[in-house]
Each structure stands twice: as structure tokens, then as C-alpha cells.
Design a protein around this motif. Structure first.
Motif, PDB file in Angstrom:
ATOM      1  N   PHE A 179       0.978  -1.234   0.083  1.00 39.60           N
ATOM      2  CA  PHE A 179       0.061   0.095  -0.083  1.00 39.60           C
ATOM      3  C   PHE A 179       0.763   1.260   0.016  1.00 39.60           C
ATOM      4  CE2 PHE A 179      -2.607  -3.582   1.822  1.00 39.60           C
ATOM      5  CZ  PHE A 179      -3.859  -3.172   1.099  1.00 39.60           C
ATOM      6  N   ASP A 180       0.741   1.895  -1.087  1.00 40.28           N
ATOM      7  CA  ASP A 180       1.822   3.159  -1.081  1.00 40.28           C
ATOM      8  C   ASP A 180       1.288   4.233  -2.176  1.00 40.28           C
ATOM      9  OD1 ASP A 180       4.169   4.551  -1.109  1.00 40.28           O
ATOM     10  OD2 ASP A 180       5.298   2.824  -1.041  1.00 40.28           O
ATOM     11  N   ALA A 181       1.668   5.474  -2.102  1.00 38.59           N
ATOM     12  CA  ALA A 181       1.199   6.461  -3.078  1.00 38.59           C
ATOM     13  C   ALA A 181       2.411   6.344  -4.155  1.00 38.59           C
ATOM     14  CB  ALA A 181       1.195   7.628  -2.492  1.00 38.59           C
ATOM     15  N   HIS A 182       3.519   5.669  -3.767  1.00 39.84           N
ATOM     16  CA  HIS A 182       4.891   5.515  -4.649  1.00 39.84           C
ATOM     17  C   HIS A 182       5.117   4.269  -4.905  1.00 39.84           C
ATOM     18  CE1 HIS A 182       4.865   8.944  -1.694  1.00 39.84           C
ATOM     19  NE2 HIS A 182       4.913   9.695  -2.741  1.00 39.84           N
ATOM     20  N   HIS A 183       5.828   3.999  -6.203  1.00 43.73           N
ATOM     21  CA  HIS A 183       6.586   2.787  -6.554  1.00 43.73           C
ATOM     22  C   HIS A 183       7.713   2.486  -5.678  1.00 43.73           C
ATOM     23  CE1 HIS A 183       4.091   2.732 -10.472  1.00 43.73           C
ATOM     24  NE2 HIS A 183       4.740   3.753 -10.828  1.00 43.73           N
ATOM     25  N   VAL A 226       2.819  -1.857   4.447  1.00 44.73           N
ATOM     26  CA  VAL A 226       1.611  -0.641   4.850  1.00 44.73           C
ATOM     27  C   VAL A 226       2.627   0.738   4.717  1.00 44.73           C
ATOM     28  CG1 VAL A 226      -0.231   0.654   5.748  1.00 44.73           C
ATOM     29  CG2 VAL A 226       0.202  -2.200   5.458  1.00 44.73           C
ATOM     30  N   ASP A 227       2.892   1.281   3.808  1.00 44.26           N
ATOM     31  CA  ASP A 227       3.371   2.811   3.665  1.00 44.26           C
ATOM     32  C   ASP A 227       2.087   3.666   3.920  1.00 44.26           C
ATOM     33  OD1 ASP A 227       4.219   5.144   3.178  1.00 44.26           O
ATOM     34  OD2 ASP A 227       5.436   4.486   1.760  1.00 44.26           O
ATOM     35  N   MET A 228       2.208   4.361   5.245  1.00 45.83           N
ATOM     36  CA  MET A 228       0.906   5.077   5.820  1.00 45.83           C
ATOM     37  C   MET A 228       0.752   6.305   4.559  1.00 45.83           C
ATOM     38  SD  MET A 228      -0.914   4.473   8.223  1.00 45.83           S
ATOM     39  CE  MET A 228      -1.065   3.008   9.021  1.00 45.83           C
ATOM     40  N   ASP A 229       1.731   6.638   3.772  1.00 44.37           N
ATOM     41  CA  ASP A 229       1.253   7.834   2.957  1.00 44.37           C
ATOM     42  C   ASP A 229       0.571   7.240   1.669  1.00 44.37           C
ATOM     43  OD1 ASP A 229       2.996   6.700   0.829  1.00 44.37           O
ATOM     44  OD2 ASP A 229       4.644   8.116   1.329  1.00 44.37           O
ATOM     45  N   VAL A 230      -0.166   6.216   1.959  1.00 45.55           N
ATOM     46  CA  VAL A 230      -1.187   5.696   0.787  1.00 45.55           C
ATOM     47  C   VAL A 230      -2.484   6.318   1.154  1.00 45.55           C
ATOM     48  CG1 VAL A 230      -2.099   3.734   2.255  1.00 45.55           C
ATOM     49  CG2 VAL A 230      -2.087   3.714  -0.299  1.00 45.55           C
TER      50      VAL A 230
HETATM   51 CA   LIG Z   1       5.185   6.275  -0.146  1.00 43.76          CA
END
Ligand SMILES: [Ca+2]
Ligand SMILES: [Ca+2]
Ligand SMILES: [Ca+2]
Ligand SMILES: [Ca+2]
Ligand SMILES: [Ca+2]
Ligand SMILES: [Ca+2]
Ligand SMILES: [Ca+2]
Ligand SMILES: [Ca+2]
Ligand SMILES: [Ca+2]
Ligand SMILES: [Ca+2]
Ligand SMILES: [Ca+2]
Ligand SMILES: [Ca+2]
Lengths: 315, 315, 315, 315, 315, 315
Positions: free
Chosen positions: A148-152, A239-243
Motif C-alpha cells: 500500500f503506497d502512493a509511490h512505486h 503498509v506505507d502510511m502515505d497511501v
Molecule cells: Ca510512499
């Protein structure tokens, strides 16, 4: 002897009918391990931008004390669950590569000791996922990852070494996970570069943008992802919280608008945890020093509890 | 077994040649007591104005970790000192009078167990000084009190009960300390009312205003005060942090300008601690929830260390 | 062409009779250098505790815009002084040792280019002083160092590598500065360990505690220090802002009470700058992310201006 | 009727033996005026840099509630003093010049109504001093001004109009005060430009830098200043809070190190107030929106109380 | 007389075509009462965890000034509505039980005076609901309660007395409300214990979890709830702001993720207010000292306005 | 020459495969202009309530550096887009009307220079929209405006002059835009007065409340609005960030609950930008001094990027 004395640091108030979630954590005594292990990887000097994510393991443990063990939605009570808290891995003050090696070695050792356990790893920044998965995978065979992430997080390594922008690139290049067994959920506009999206696609990475999350629904995406990973031996959830949208998770270094809401993430975790193959999870990129009222660590504590709830629903 | 694991909450970095001040605190094991006891009285619901001073015992203990045990000014190293940490007294959530009784009873019990020990009590607001001294005095005979404070704390009890504005009134009226054996240092303009100054004078209280502190010098005042108390069996020092100027102690509920600087206070404590008769001290009125970077708790930790240093210089 | 347009980032208001201190900084154009160079060393991943000191060079430059160039106390106007701003040294995201090498190499190169220039280096944490002095000393022969600091910074290197606790140990052990030519001013109680005080003494380090500063007066200490260093070819001044009391410099990672006031420090710098042998200065350990209204960076800007003023008084 | 109801906004707790300083303020009822008037001039859109000083009148009034009326240093109780609170002057949202005219007109009117009263005006930024003094002077004949300030405030008017950098220039140029009857106390290095220092000197302005304050002592400076102004009919005191060091007054827009401590300022005000000729005072440049715990407004409240105390000592 | 003077504390700007919502509040003059009464119950020493909810009545009244009286969605203008502001109930500084008795007595008295009025009570913490309802119910016969809350608030009383965790337990046990006439909306996972869920079910409490709110829709839940309460004489609505997600209501002591969004709550209140039987409402658990920009008090003000709007739509 | 030196203020880390969004901005060199111009109008002294919106242009430019140029949702990369940054318009310190004239003149001049360009104007408060549109319209013929706002901004001018509450009133009254060509989206309950709603309706203004936004869907509203404006020559989009819910945009002066979420706004902008007639946009009412972690400026940066993306999709 002294009826009103309690050890320093213990909670002042106790309700005899309430088990608090932090009471589920039992410090490892060097001998006994439960079927679920928790371990902190407080590394954030590896971050591209300034980060205090090293403080997150302690903040998340403390946030657990704000919760009880009872899920009124499902009727499940976790009061009989034990999570062995192995503590935190000691980081080297000035050798980041050494810190990452310590993470890999320690995870490998604890997983070797308890190969059937489930693992919850608290970062730290996202760079820890590479050594954590490296250590964990050694006991697991073929693995898949749901991120889970906004980034690759598929950046090249030449420009900055093993930063928090690189963990999945490193895992793919090291052959620890095949790109076709990596699922990225929650990718966001203007948060990635075309070059890395293309690199990911060439590696066969499955990508769900945040608009797809809202168009398809998180349940569908979880089901399709786990179906796609049906051939692996074990699944790791990162889980990257910035998702999450910055309104929900104000305490991540790389916050931004247009992200996931927290109910969707919590639902996703409870769904994933029901699968036997999901056997480890990390939670990363929470910087308690810039958070508002530890909101983001509170969500991390909820993520842990939804994971434990899902594991119990599975049975 | 796992070379890089440490218990959650322990410091990440350790220098083999440094003893940190917090390592002096040894949690009471129910059996062994050292000659110095520390105990928290986390009560602040008794405050006239909103106060989170209940969080101070934990903040001050943590602030000790910012210090070493070595005084370069005196050459004294406290590394061989042990302070028994008895923990905190459990407060009642809705019965403030009961909380104050618990403080009195607990202090009485621990002092009875260890009548020769020195005691450091961490408030909480200033209301705790009444029950603490009540309990402590039972083993001590005739006592004197040296109070650092911008305020008299001699308010009437009819208007609000046993608040943080009343401890010395209550002690005097209960006959636990005679007004003539109470010394107040650091009293400030427009921080007190004429009625209470007059009440104090009628009771024989010795008063040093902040201007007198700077005119006479703190050393003279300490010497005169201890001389005046030469007839008592034991002296109790009560440190209300708001004796300091708001620039130095921004974390007290009742901050204001024109107060003492922190070097003067620290010097006063080290001087007082050299006297054998000084056998107990409290530190009160620090509200960590409104402090800046725990500055005021850091001063409290310094006060403790200067106290311990003074005790060692005495020998 | 457009009378009311100004470049983004430029100040909105300009008074024709005021030169602002930031206007003294002229970005290096690759060719012209003035007799004073300024350079940023934004490294703080080397800190033992979490630090954002890497943001200080930019914060200090910006703080200069709060000042004019005119000293009303001395009548000196710096409006005709030019400081060449060489910019910041690029740090490696994950290789701290490489970052320190880059600092040493860059300083060596710029000093070689302009061996007669005075240098002002903006940290960063105190670890930068080792590579900075290493690079600078190559053109200087025998050097002395005057260090303003609450701490020795003489820690062993085994326990954490080249952290901000070690720069002077490393410089001594590398033979770059002799211990007998290092003066430490402002050392504080419970901020150091006996082992390192003793190590320093064995190396011949001159030490002035904060109580000695107030007992002897800063002018006396500066004079004695410079007299002691009369045999060296050049003197380097290292200003760790935590030499100041936390009330004055709230933005240092290792703040504490009982330190120097800012007027004393500013006076010390203006005195030192009058000596021709004082040819370089660094300012370290300011973390703008935890400061209050950039107070500590404002002091750093004042330190720079007092340094420039002193240099002009010298003539 | 309802024994436990109090009007919204009133203090919860009342001690029958304490008069709080805010109780001295009696809202003007359109008829009765006491011998001391207080009035707010909440203008800060005129500031060169962003300022919320318009919020200060309300913050200072509220800060008075933290104080009692009794000065333990002098034995004086102000409980029988009445200060007529005329409220605040209504500012125009978009016409700054109109706001300044409203200030001048209103002050002229109230002073005309009560020509024998003493006046305390709460800014706002320092631009208000020009219209306030303009209005006040009309009833006063020849006046002198004592200005506490780090800055001259003698800027030219072409570059920005009647900002907070210009009030004394405007008063001199308008002939309302002669430069030779203006005393500036607390001027600081790198806070002024040579051009304005020279302009002031040409106008005959008396200047005391902060170093002179500490060298000569504040009492001497006050005495010399009042002696110098012995020929005027009335003296106006203007207190720009940024005369204080940033550690003491963190809530001024133009904070900086090396300034006055608050005890010195409070002493100066109590000394000045004893002179009959001192008949008005303003307090300016406090921005409550950037202050820490309203510290700077608390000092302002102390300044008012020291002024009232001095006036009573005079008798 | 003075055209530009306004009373201290009044708004600077007034638009002749706008009525602000705070202008609806008319301080009770001891005689006239409108059909809607507002009263503050500033008690939060009864809270299990540290709470400044005692500051909420004033913060909410002030937040009303950010709003106008006109609902563009409905076309309703409240400008002709009058709300009688009875002020706040005076709390005892050290006797929490006495404070709660004062609340019960005062509410009983005002309701007896105006039995046909609608009441809006501003907490304080949730413990106030017990005395408020106790006092209110005396004029009402059989009552029902609709509680918006993440928590049951059905804790046992032995462990801490009448805290904010107990109000509905106390009301049920005192027979003031029957469990079958209590509806709880917004209950959340890991925010309650199984024991209290079971206790509530045994008492017949109707429970809607937050997932049910989103599954069924708030309109359906309101309709079903009011239908279920069709037999009661009057309905009391209790709004614990922590029913909202922490992203929307950051200023509640017990914030957490996965809660209600503010639009849903506001809609619920406007729907409820249309029912004649809904005759009182409280808003509790807002701590302005930890809020961000008084966001949570702003929602409380909106809740009041939606309540008033609903009452007007009803007609 | 010095491989590791970079200019002060430049980013430390650069990934060779990533173009950051701030790299799209090219400072105007006095000669070359791209097809998109960006200009700052840092005026907020015109605001009715205290506002630091003047800091927004710089904060938004800086927020662009948190983004890349690649839209993963659409596959569009903006890396080849150039935005000419004309800098900021210089405001007059004390003459607000002059500042507004400067805005109008400057916009008129730049638009005259580049009549075919698209314009992005960064406020400042909403008062800037009147001069900006006035200047822009001169080259455009008949124009329409789409305004995202919780408020009408149609206040009378008598009560406060050209504040941020008046821009659209002024534009209508000046005949620059016809009321029937103004669309207001996101109007909210209790945020407007009936008088101005009625005024707007009389002028033919199209109004969509926030409930209509959620009932009809933003896409439908955008389509209907653009259809309604099909007769105009050019459309101006004005984005008052307080159209968003306070949870999403905490940094606007006039925040409140019940507003739009950021995904809806971003979607609206990308839809609008696809229309050729949409040729200018402003973003106003962000006050970076009260924001949390520049969240609201981050949304503004996203708004710009969605605008640029929409423009590229159009082709
Ligand atoms: Ca991220
Ligand atoms: Ca990541
Ligand atoms: Ca006290
Ligand atoms: Ca006190
Ligand atoms: Ca150092
Ligand atoms: Ca240091
Ligand atoms: Ca001034
Ligand atoms: Ca000034
Ligand atoms: Ca509740
Ligand atoms: Ca609750
Ligand atoms: Ca607007
Ligand atoms: Ca608006």
C-alpha cells in the motif's frame, strides 16, 4: 505492601472489565514465543528527506494503549491473543548500510527460530522492507508482496543508495521477489515518475492507482490481488502510511491530497489477514515528531488490530 | 541470542564510558531500598487552573536520560549513587480528597519503612505538599520548610477546598509545621494578595521576595534560612518551578516575568543539599503538556542532580 | 518593463537607506571570491540523537535578512563587506562517511583556491568540524581551536563511529590539532562523563566550565585562551550553540539549563574576531525544525555579524 | 436565583481575599471617567512585516487576570485604583490611513474630555504612536518622549508610507515633538541603519544602546533622561516590547538576541511612573498569534501594573 | 460620543446585511427566557484521561461568531431566533461530586422555570450527561436518549466513580432512562469492551456501529431510532464529538480513525431536530486546548445551528 | 570545479529519472514567455479577518517541489511543459487600494504582452480576483467565471471597502462580468447571509451548494456550468480553498466543516482545464502561517498540476 503504588510508566486507571490492546504485547523473555511476533526496525536515516520515522515503533506501541481488544463490528475479542514483542533492532549511529544488515540478520534469526509465526514489523522508513523481506523470505520459498503506497519505491540505486525510495527495486533485482508477484495499491498522480512506472510494468508489477481503488472497490482489488498471488507460498503486506490522504495521516513525511481514507485501508487489512498465506506485515513511514496528536500512529495501531482480527476471523 | 535486539523503549545508543542519570533510578523490587527514595505524586485535578502536572513525574524521569552523572564543576560523579524509584501513587479519577489521602498514607508508609532515607517527591501540583509533608513529618519531629515559589500558597480553604493554593495554610493550621519555621523564597509582585501576605506574617513566616534574592544573593539567603531553622529536626525543601522567570520555565501553569533564573535555583539547591537536616524535597507545578521541548522538566532533572551532588559534597 | 514585478522569493519591502545583512552574501559565480567565504555543510544524519541540523545553513542565511549591516554600538557599517557564498556541500543520502569525505575534500579545495580568505562554515551537527578542520588545516600549519560547547565531544569512536560526539577526539587522534591547543569554553555539569574529562585533560585540553565563565568573565577567558594559542599559525573557532542556556537557544538538540546567555557569546565572538589569527569559524547544532520562531538561527546570524564586525574593528 | 450560574466568560474560581488585576478595569459607561484611562488601538496592517499586533489589546487585558493587585515588593495594593477602559478604536478594514486618522481623532477627543487623566494605550504596532501622540499632545504643550525600542523607527516615509518603522520621524517632522526631546533606550546592533542613526543625531535625539543600559544601569539612564526632559510639560513613554531579548519576549514580530531582560524593563517603568510629568504610555509590537503562552502579553500586563504602582508611590 | 470606539472584545468589523450566529445568544437577564436555552457545564476533572473540555462552552460560543444565521441549503434564516444564554454552572475546584450535584440542581431549576423550552447544554466531558438528564427528566416523564458516540459509556462505577465513562450506566441504574430507550450510534471497533457491550444488550440498549451507519445510511437509522422511541414523552440527544473520525474532530481526548464524517453528523442532527419530541441536546468531549484551530468547536457550533434549523423546519 | 557544491537553496537530492514539478517553473527573463504564465499577488491586508495569505505564492511554489510531473492516472507527463514564472507583484505596505491597482495594472500589462497565454495567479486573499479579472478581461471580450467557494463574496462595499468579501460584487457592478455569467460552486450553510444570496440571484448568479455538489456529482455541475457559459469568449476559474472541508484544507482563514473533499476539487479542475475557453485560474485564501504542514498549499500545487494535466488532455 503499599496499596496505592504502581510502577512508573504504568497507566493510572484500570477498569477491571477492559483489556487494553497494549496488554496483548508480551516482551520476549528469551524463551517463549507466541504465534505472532512484533519487532521494531527504527531506521530513518536512510530516508531521502528528513524523517523521524525511527520513533514510530515506540509511538505505535503506545498508541495500542488507546484501544481495547474487542471488535464490536465482528464480535471478536482479542483478549486471548498473545503477541511476542521482540523489542527493537539496535541501529548503528553512522553506518546506515550496517543498520540495514542488522535488520536482515535479526529478522532472519527470529524467523528461523519461529518459522510458523506471523510477523509484524514496525518501521522506520520504507527502506527497511528490503532487509526485512530478505530475512523473512529465507524460510518461505516463493513469496508475493502487497504494497500500500502512493509511490512505486522502484528508484535507481546509483543516485542515493538504499534509500526509502528503493526497497522494491532492490528486492526485485536481488531476485527475492519477482516483479510479477508485487502488487502496488494506491499509486497517486504526480507522486511518481514515468520512468519508474515503466520499469515496474516491465518487471510485471501489478499497479492499482487510487482512482482504481475508488472505482473498483477495495474488496475487489484485494480479491484479485490474492488470486493473482495464489501460486506463492507466502504473502507479505507492506503498509506505507502515505497511501492515505494527508487529512487522515498527517504524520507521514511525504503527505499529499487525493489519497485513501483510513476506513478503506483498515478494511483492506482485515480482508487480507483472513488469508493464511498472508504471514507478515510491516507498517512504515510514520514520523511521530511531525504528526498531530499521534493520529497516524493511532491508525497504525488500528492496522495491527484489524490484522489480528482478520487472523481470528480466518479460523 | 539476537545480538542487535534491545527491549522496546530502551535507548538506541550507548557509550561505554558514560553513565546516564536515569540509570541511577532502580525500580523498587519490594525489598531493597537505597538511602534515597524517589516517588511520584501525579495529582493535578486539585489545581485552581487547568493543569497537566500529573504528567510531570514521567517527564522528569525521562529528562534524567538527557544527563550524565558527572559534575564537571565539582568533580563529583554520581555513578555510584542509587535512587530507589518507588513508582507513582495511583490517583482516584473522581475523588480528589481520596487522592490526597492516598498520598499521605503512602508517604507515611514508605518513610516508616525507611526512616533514614532522603526523599524526592515529584508532583503533581503544589497541593501534594500538604499530604506529603503530613506523612513524612510523622517520623521527623519538629520540621522546617524552605519553599521556592512566586506565591504564598496560604489561601483560605473555604473557597475551593485543598487546592494548589493552600498547602502551607493547611500544614500550618494542622500544626504540622509552625509558621515560624516556613521560609518562602522568590515571592513576586502582583502574584499574591495583601491578605495572605499579612496572614503569613502573623504566622511568623519568613519571606524573601525576588528582589531580595537579587539584592542579598541566594547564598546569603540560604545561609540565613538554615540558621533560622537550626532548631528543627529536619528540613523539607519544596520547589515550585514557577519561582523561575517564564523565560526559563515556560512549562508552569502560572508563569510570569520577573522571576528567578535557573542558575540561581540550581545553586540554591546544591547549597541546601549539603545540610544534613535537609532530608526531603518535592518538585511541583510543571505541566509537560504546555512546556516547550520539556525545558521545565529538564530543569527539574537538574534540580534532582544538584540535590544529589550536594548530598555527596556534604560527606 | 513591469514596474511592480519582483522575482519570486525576494523581499516585498525595501527601504532605500537600509542595507540588509543578507545582501552581503554574494553567490559564488565560479570566478570571483571575496576575502570571506561562507559555505554550508548540511549534515546531521551523523548525530547521536535525531537532528534536523541539516536545515540550519538555509535558516541562518534567511535569518540574516532580519538584520541590517550597521552596528550602532561600534559605529561600524558592514555595508561594504562582501561574503562569497559558495553554497552547500551535497550530502550523500545513505553514506554518512562519504558525506564527511565530501566535506573535507570540498573545504580543502576552496581553501586551496583562496588560502588567504576567512571562512564561515554553517553546520550541520558538530561532526562536521572534523572534516572541515581537516581540510582547512592543510593550508594553515599549526592550528589552535576554541570551542564553545556544553560538551567535550571527545567520545570514543568504537561505539558509534564519527558522530557529533567525536569531532575533537578525531582531530586530536589524527594529529591535526594538538590537545594542548584546544580550548573548550562553557562546559556544563552533568553534560559530560568523567572518562572524557580525564581523557581531555590527559591530552592537555584547556577547559573552562560555565561557572568559570561567569566567575572570570568572558573577556579574561578569551584573552587567556588567545595568549595560550599565541604560538599557532591560525585559530579556528567552533560554536556549538548548545553552549547557550536553553532559554536563549531553544533550537539545539541537546538543550539544557544553566548555560551561557547570548550576550556573553556574542561578546566573545566579537573579541575573538579582532585577532588576525582567528581565520575560520563554524556554527553547529542548530535544528530549525524544533526551534521557536528560528530564535537560535537568529543568534547564529548575530554571531556571523559580530564576527564580521570584529574583523573590521581589527583593522 | 440559580446559585451556581455565572455569566459566560467570567472566571470559574474566586478567592474572597484576592482582587485580580483585571478587576481594576471598568468599562466606560459613557459618563464616568477615572483618573486613568485605557484604550486599545488594534492596528497592525500598517506593519512592514506580517503582524497580528491588532490582537494585543485583548490579550493584554486578559493577561491582567493572571495577576493580583498587590505588590509585595513595595507593600502597595492597587485594589482601590480604577482604570476606565474606553474599549478599542474601530479600524477600517482596507484604509490604513483612515484607521490612523481615527486613532488621532479618538485620542484627541478622550483626552479633551479628561485632560488631567493618565493614559495607557495598547497597540497595535508602533505606527499608532504617531496618531496617539498627535492627539494627546494637543492638550499638553511641550512634550518629551521616552521610547524603549531596539530600533529608531525614524524611517523615511516615501518607501512605504506611515508604517511601524516611521512614527518618531513623523512626529518630529510634524513638529509635535522636538528631536531633542526624544530619548531612545535599548537600541541594538544590526537592528538599525547608519542613515537613520545619523538622521536621529542630527535631530538631537538622545540614544542609549543596550550595552549602555547594562554599563550605566537603567536607574541612571532614567534619571538622566528625565533630567534632560525637565523642561517639558508632559512625558510620553512608548514601550516597544522588542526592546526585550527574544528569550524574554518571544511574541514580537522583530525578535532578536542581545536585548533587555524583563526585570530591567519593569524596573524602568516603575521608576518613570513616579514622575508626575509622565502622563501617558503605550505598549506596542506584541503579536499574540505568534507568542508562546502569551508570555509577551503577560509582560505587558506587568508593565501596566508597574506603571500604576509607580504612580501610587509618587503620592 | 466617540464615533470610533467599541467595547473591548466586540468584533471589529460589521456588515450591515449579515447577522452573525453568536448574536442569537442573549445573556439571561434574570427575567426573560426564550423558547431555547443554552447553558454551559464546564466540568472535565471527571475525565478518565486528562481533559480540558471545561474550556469548550466558551470555545463553542466563540465559534458561533464564525457563522451567519442563514442556511442556503434550506432557505431558512435564524435571524429571528433567540437563544437565552444562562451562562455556565460554577464548578467546585476540588469536589467533583459536588460539581455534578450543582449541574443536576441547576438544570432542574432552569427546566422547572421554563418547562416548555428546548435546551442545549455544552460540556464538559460526558460525565455531565448524567446530572443534566437527571435534572431535565424531572419535568419530562418517560424519556429516550439518542447518543452519538464511539463508546458505550456504560462502565462500572466501582473502579473510578462517576467518570466520563459512566453516564449512561448511571442513568440506567438510577431508573432515569430505561436501557431499551437508549440508542447508541457510531460505536467503533476496539473502542469498547465485550463486557460493556453485553451489559448494554442485557439492558436492551439499541446499538448502531459505525459500519452500520455507512451500510444503512444515517437517515434510516434516525428514522428507526425515533420510531423505536415513539412511546416516550421526550427525547434527549447526546453528542459525544469523538463519534467523528479524528480527521474531522481532532480536538477530542479520545480520537481515533474509522469514525463518522462531519457531514453525516450534521445531517443527523438536522433530521432529529425536526421531531417535536427531541427537546434537549448536549455536546461533549471537546477539549479546545488540544484542538487544531478550534476545528472541533466549529463543528459544535454547526451542530447547534443545524439543531436550530431543524427546529424551524419542523414548524 | 567543486564537484559537491550546489547553490544555496537547491534540493540536496536529485534522482536522474525524476522531473520535479517545481522544475516546470522558469523565472521570466524579461524576454521569453511560454504559453502558461504564473504570477503571485501576495495581498492579504485587504482581508476582513487577520490573514497571512500574502505568504501563499511562495508556499505554493515550494509545494510544487514535493511533486513529480507524471500523472499515473492519465499517463500524461508534464515534463515538457514550461510555465513562465513572472514573480510576485510588489505590494504597498500601507496603501491597500494602491496594491490592488498595481495588481490590475500588472495583470493587464502581462496579458497584453502575451494575450494567448493561460494564466495562473496565486493569491493572496480573494480581494485580488477583482483587479486580476479586471486586468485580464481587457484582452478577452465577454467572460464567464466559475468560482469555487463556501461564500458568495458579494458583500456591500460601504462597510469595509474592497475586502476579500467583495470581489464578485465589484466585478458585477463594474460591468466586467455579468452576474448571469458567474457560477458559484460549493456554497455552504451558515456561511452566507440571505441578503447576499438574494442579491446574487437578482444578478442572475448560478449557485450550487455543497449538498448539490454531492447530490448531482461534480462532473454534471462542471458540464452544466460550461454549457451555460458556452456563449462567452473566455472563462476564468477562481479557487477559494475554503470551499474544502476544514479537515482537508486546515490552512484557510475561514475554515469550517461540511465542505468539499479534495479529490472532488482536483477532479473538477482537471475537467475544467480541458475546455479551451478556460484560460485563467486563481488560487486564493491559503494562509501558510496557520496551516498544518503546508497541507493546503500542497493541495494548491495539486490544483495547478491538474490544471496543466487537463490542458494537455485537451489537445
Ligand atoms: Ca510512499
Ligand atoms: Ca514507500
Ligand atoms: Ca505554589
Ligand atoms: Ca507558585
Ligand atoms: Ca558539540
Ligand atoms: Ca554540545
Ligand atoms: Ca518600534
Ligand atoms: Ca522595535
Ligand atoms: Ca462518551
Ligand atoms: Ca466517546
Ligand atoms: Ca472567497
Ligand atoms: Ca470563501
Amino acid at each position: 505492601m503499599f496499596p496505592y503504588l504502581k510502577e512508573a510508566g504504568k497507566a493510572n486507571f484500570q477498569d477491571r472489565y477492559v483489556t487494553k490492546a497494549n496488554e496483548l504485547l508480551i516482551s520476549w523473555d528469551g524463551k517463549h514465543c507466541s504465534s505472532i511476533g512484533l519487532i521494531g526496525a527504527p531506521l530513518s536515516k536512510s530516508s531521502i528527506s528528513h524523517s523521524g520515522a525511527a520513533f514510530a515503533p515506540q509511538a505505535i506501541r503506545q498508541a495500542l494503549s488507546f484501544y481495547s481488544t474487542y471488535s464490536i463490528e465482528s464480535g471478536i475479542d482479542l483478549a486471548d491473543v498473545t503477541v511476542t514483542d521482540y523489542g527493537d533492532i539496535v541501529m548503528h549511529p553512522t553506518d546506515i548500510a550496517a543498520s540495514q544488515r542488522r535488520i536482515a540478520e535479526t529478522i532472519e534469526q527470529v524467523v528461523a527460530l519461529q518459522p510458523k509465526s506471523m510477523w509484524i514489523v514496525l518501521g522506520g522508513d520504507h527502506s527497511i522492507t528490503c532487509p526485512v523481506v530478505s530475512g523473512w523470505q529465507k524460510q518461505k520459498g516463493t513469496i508475493g508482496i502487497i504494497q500500500f503506497d502512493a509511490h512505486h519505491d522502484l528508484r535507481n540505486l546509483e543516485d542515493g543508495g538504499p534509500t526509502n525510495g528503493t526497497p522494491f527495486r532492490r528486492l526485485i533485482e536481488a531476485g527475492i521477489v519477482d516483479g510479477s508477484r508485487l502488487v502496488q495499491i494506491g499509486l497517486r498522480d504526480f507522486a511518481n515518475s514515468r520512468a519508474y512506472t515503466e520499469y515496474g510494468k516491465q518487471c510485471g508489477v501489478t499497479m492499482y492507482t487510487i482512482e482504481e481503488v475508488y472505482r473498483l472497490g477495495i474488496q475487489t482489488i484485494i480479491e484479485k490481488s490474492m488470486q493473482m498471488l495464489s501460486g506463492v507460498d507466502a504473502v507479505y503486506v507492506s503498509v506505507d502510511m502515505d497511501v492515505l490522504d494527508q487529512a487522515f495521516a498527517p504524520g507521514c513525511p511525504a503527505i499529499g491530497p487525493g489519497g485513501m481514507d483510513s476506513r478503506t485501508l483498515l478494511h483492506a487489512i482485515s480482508l487480507l489477514a483472513r488469508y493464511d498465506k498472508v504471514q507478515a506485515m510491516d507498517i512504515v513511514e510514520i514520523d511521530p515528531t511531525i504528526d498531530f496528536r499521534q493520529m497516524t500512529s493511532r491508525i497504525a495501531a488500528s492496522v495491527i488490530l484489524q490484522f489480528l482480527k482478520g487472523k481470528k476471523e480466518r479460523v
